[in-house]
Scaffold this motif. Structure first.
Motif, PDB file in Angstrom:
ATOM      1  N   MET A   9       0.823  -1.187   0.000  1.00 10.91           N
ATOM      2  CA  MET A   9       0.000   0.000   0.000  1.00 10.91           C
ATOM      3  C   MET A   9       0.877   1.265   0.000  1.00 10.91           C
ATOM      4  O   MET A   9       0.524   2.247  -0.636  1.00 10.91           O
ATOM      5  N   VAL A  10       2.005   1.216   0.688  1.00  6.66           N
ATOM      6  CA  VAL A  10       2.892   2.384   0.733  1.00  6.66           C
ATOM      7  C   VAL A  10       3.407   2.722  -0.660  1.00  6.66           C
ATOM      8  O   VAL A  10       3.475   3.895  -1.029  1.00  6.66           O
ATOM      9  N   HIS A  11       3.745   1.701  -1.439  1.00  6.82           N
ATOM     10  CA  HIS A  11       4.235   1.946  -2.799  1.00  6.82           C
ATOM     11  C   HIS A  11       3.175   2.641  -3.645  1.00  6.82           C
ATOM     12  O   HIS A  11       3.479   3.545  -4.427  1.00  6.82           O
ATOM     13  N   LEU A  12       1.927   2.235  -3.490  1.00 13.31           N
ATOM     14  CA  LEU A  12       0.836   2.834  -4.244  1.00 13.31           C
ATOM     15  C   LEU A  12       0.636   4.300  -3.842  1.00 13.31           C
ATOM     16  O   LEU A  12       0.445   5.166  -4.701  1.00 13.31           O
ATOM     17  N   MET A  13       0.682   4.577  -2.550  1.00 14.74           N
ATOM     18  CA  MET A  13       0.513   5.961  -2.072  1.00 14.74           C
ATOM     19  C   MET A  13       1.659   6.854  -2.558  1.00 14.74           C
ATOM     20  O   MET A  13       1.433   7.976  -2.998  1.00 14.74           O
ATOM     21  N   LEU A  14       2.889   6.360  -2.486  1.00 17.75           N
ATOM     22  CA  LEU A  14       4.034   7.133  -2.952  1.00 17.75           C
ATOM     23  C   LEU A  14       3.935   7.398  -4.455  1.00 17.75           C
ATOM     24  O   LEU A  14       4.160   8.525  -4.911  1.00 17.75           O
ATOM     25  N   ALA A  15       3.575   6.384  -5.218  1.00 17.86           N
ATOM     26  CA  ALA A  15       3.415   6.562  -6.664  1.00 17.86           C
ATOM     27  C   ALA A  15       2.331   7.578  -6.971  1.00 17.86           C
ATOM     28  O   ALA A  15       2.470   8.402  -7.880  1.00 17.86           O
ATOM     29  N   SER A  16       1.248   7.563  -6.203  1.00 17.40           N
ATOM     30  CA  SER A  16       0.161   8.513  -6.403  1.00 17.40           C
ATOM     31  C   SER A  16       0.628   9.947  -6.131  1.00 17.40           C
ATOM     32  O   SER A  16       0.311  10.873  -6.887  1.00 17.40           O
ATOM     33  N   LEU A  17       1.389  10.144  -5.069  1.00 19.35           N
ATOM     34  CA  LEU A  17       1.914  11.484  -4.769  1.00 19.35           C
ATOM     35  C   LEU A  17       2.879  11.960  -5.845  1.00 19.35           C
ATOM     36  O   LEU A  17       2.834  13.112  -6.277  1.00 19.35           O
ATOM     37  N   LEU A  18       3.770  11.081  -6.273  1.00 17.60           N
ATOM     38  CA  LEU A  18       4.736  11.460  -7.304  1.00 17.60           C
ATOM     39  C   LEU A  18       4.044  11.829  -8.613  1.00 17.60           C
ATOM     40  O   LEU A  18       4.458  12.753  -9.308  1.00 17.60           O
ATOM     41  N   HIS A  19       2.993  11.115  -8.935  1.00 17.02           N
ATOM     42  CA  HIS A  19       2.279  11.364 -10.182  1.00 17.02           C
ATOM     43  C   HIS A  19       1.377  12.605 -10.112  1.00 17.02           C
ATOM     44  O   HIS A  19       1.183  13.292 -11.113  1.00 17.02           O
ATOM     45  N   SER A  20       0.872  12.932  -8.930  1.00 17.88           N
ATOM     46  CA  SER A  20      -0.114  14.003  -8.787  1.00 17.88           C
ATOM     47  C   SER A  20       0.489  15.409  -8.733  1.00 17.88           C
ATOM     48  O   SER A  20      -0.218  16.385  -8.935  1.00 17.88           O
ATOM     49  N   PHE A  21       1.759  15.521  -8.423  1.00 16.97           N
ATOM     50  CA  PHE A  21       2.387  16.829  -8.274  1.00 16.97           C
ATOM     51  C   PHE A  21       3.509  17.000  -9.279  1.00 16.97           C
ATOM     52  O   PHE A  21       4.083  16.032  -9.765  1.00 16.97           O
ATOM     53  N   ASP A  22       3.847  18.250  -9.562  1.00 13.00           N
ATOM     54  CA  ASP A  22       5.082  18.577 -10.252  1.00 13.00           C
ATOM     55  C   ASP A  22       6.108  18.809  -9.145  1.00 13.00           C
ATOM     56  O   ASP A  22       5.779  19.367  -8.098  1.00 13.00           O
ATOM     57  N   TRP A  23       7.343  18.388  -9.366  1.00  7.27           N
ATOM     58  CA  TRP A  23       8.354  18.464  -8.317  1.00  7.27           C
ATOM     59  C   TRP A  23       9.532  19.299  -8.788  1.00  7.27           C
ATOM     60  O   TRP A  23       9.862  19.332  -9.962  1.00  7.27           O
ATOM     61  N   LYS A  24      10.190  19.978  -7.842  1.00  8.60           N
ATOM     62  CA  LYS A  24      11.426  20.704  -8.132  1.00  8.60           C
ATOM     63  C   LYS A  24      12.383  20.458  -6.980  1.00  8.60           C
ATOM     64  O   LYS A  24      11.985  20.053  -5.890  1.00  8.60           O
ATOM     65  N   LEU A  25      13.656  20.701  -7.237  1.00 10.25           N
ATOM     66  CA  LEU A  25      14.650  20.562  -6.177  1.00 10.25           C
ATOM     67  C   LEU A  25      14.648  21.823  -5.324  1.00 10.25           C
ATOM     68  O   LEU A  25      14.371  22.917  -5.812  1.00 10.25           O
ATOM     69  N   GLN A  26      14.978  21.670  -4.054  1.00  5.89           N
ATOM     70  CA  GLN A  26      14.940  22.792  -3.127  1.00  5.89           C
ATOM     71  C   GLN A  26      16.034  23.811  -3.442  1.00  5.89           C
ATOM     72  O   GLN A  26      17.122  23.464  -3.883  1.00  5.89           O
TER      73      GLN A  26
END
Length: 49
Positions: free
Chosen positions: A1-18
């Motif tokens: 379940m953790v893998h699914l939640m992490l994949a969902s977060l990664l897919h739902s947002f655009d990401w940038k480095l700090q």
């Protein structure tokens, strides 16, 4: 379940480095210990699309 939640977060947002860090400027050296960890931890910030 953790893998699914992490994949969902990664897919739902655009990401940038700090702090405007560029991927080619990242320090990818490892720190020796019981397990290998990054010498400088990766910090990614979600941004709204």
């Amino acid at each position: 379940m953790v893998h699914l939640m992490l994949a969902s977060l990664l897919h739902s947002f655009d990401w940038k480095l700090q702090d405007g860090l560029k991927p080619e400027d990242m320090d990818m050296t490892e720190k020796f210990g019981l397990t290998l960890r990054k010498a400088q931890p990766l910090q990614a910030v979600p941004i709204k699309p």
